[in-house]
Design an enzyme around this catalytic site. Structure first.
Site, short mmCIF file in Angstrom:
data_model
loop_
_atom_site.label_atom_id
_atom_site.label_comp_id
_atom_site.label_asym_id
_atom_site.label_seq_id
_atom_site.Cartn_x
_atom_site.Cartn_y
_atom_site.Cartn_z
N TYR A 21 53.61 3.69 -42.93
CA TYR A 21 54.32 2.45 -42.61
C TYR A 21 55.44 2.21 -43.61
CZ TYR A 21 55.14 -2.61 -42.37
OH TYR A 21 55.72 -3.85 -42.29
N TYR A 22 55.16 2.41 -44.89
CA TYR A 22 56.17 2.18 -45.92
C TYR A 22 57.34 3.16 -45.81
CZ TYR A 22 54.92 -1.73 -48.84
OH TYR A 22 54.74 -3.00 -49.30
#
Length: 213
Positions: free
Chosen positions: A128-129
């Site tokens: 996600y990051y």
């Protein structure tokens, strides 16, 4: 103002729409749900698939939209398609339509990769990051949009306080209501254009904090 909220059915998105409607804006909320999310004359709904082509997305956007919020999230599924590629396609579509104002809900330290390794919360959300990093990077470096990137820490479902701390060195926690209030506040805060800032629960009134960005 006429505002498009991409991800109106999400936790932050739903709260943001409530606040924008309370401020008497005209809101178009995107969701894949058939049921209308808000019973308000100033609210309309759009079944916008951000995994579709950029051209398909662009065709569904009204020409007279004043601002776009991207608050959608994959929830861990199709992370690249939604959080990265989907986000960038909405930026491209907005730009092609001549919509200038674009406000991105991101995540704390998304552009500061040197802080990732020592943060266990980030380590658990690495894909996600990475997606948020490159979506934010594209917005800053490859678009001509009047962007603001808002980077909260961990989201918590609890009552908001109306107070935050910005650009702290710690990731911290955020009441979802306070994140939505912050997003609503930056809409007309010209000093936040071209800015990226993080936030967490704090002791400064949100409007006062936004004025210092």
């Amino acid at each position: 103002m006429k505002i498009l909220v991409v991800g109106a059915s999400g936790r932050v998105g739903g709260e943001l729409v409530k606040q924008l409607l309370a401020d008497e804006h005209q809101v178009i909320g995107t969701t894949r749900q058939e049921k209308k999310l808000f019973d308000n004359d100033n609210y309309t709904q759009l079944d916008l698939d951000i995994t579709a082509s950029k051209e398909s997305i662009e065709k569904q956007l009204d020409q007279d939209i004043d601002a776009v919020y991207f608050v959608a999230g994959s929830g861990g599924k199709d992370v690249l398609e939604v959080d990265l590629h989907g986000a960038v396609k909405t930026m491209q579509a907005a730009q092609d339509k001549g919509i200038k104002r674009y406000i991105m809900l991101s995540s704390v330290f998304s552009l500061e990769t040197e802080k990732w390794d020592n943060n266990p919360n980030i380590a658990d959300l690495k894909d996600y990051y990475i997606s948020k990093h490159y979506a934010d990077h594209w917005l800053v470096n490859n678009s001509s949009l009047d962007y603001t990137i808002v980077q909260p820490g961990t989201l918590k479902e609890r009552d908001g306080t109306g107070k935050i701390t910005i650009n702290d060195t710690s990731s911290g926690e955020n009441a979802i209501e306070d994140v939505a209030t912050t997003l609503a506040s930056v809409l007309t805060a010209d000093n936040t254009i071209g800015k990226v800032f993080n936030l967490h629960n704090g002791d400064i009134d949100i409007n006062e904090a936004i004025a210092t960005v």
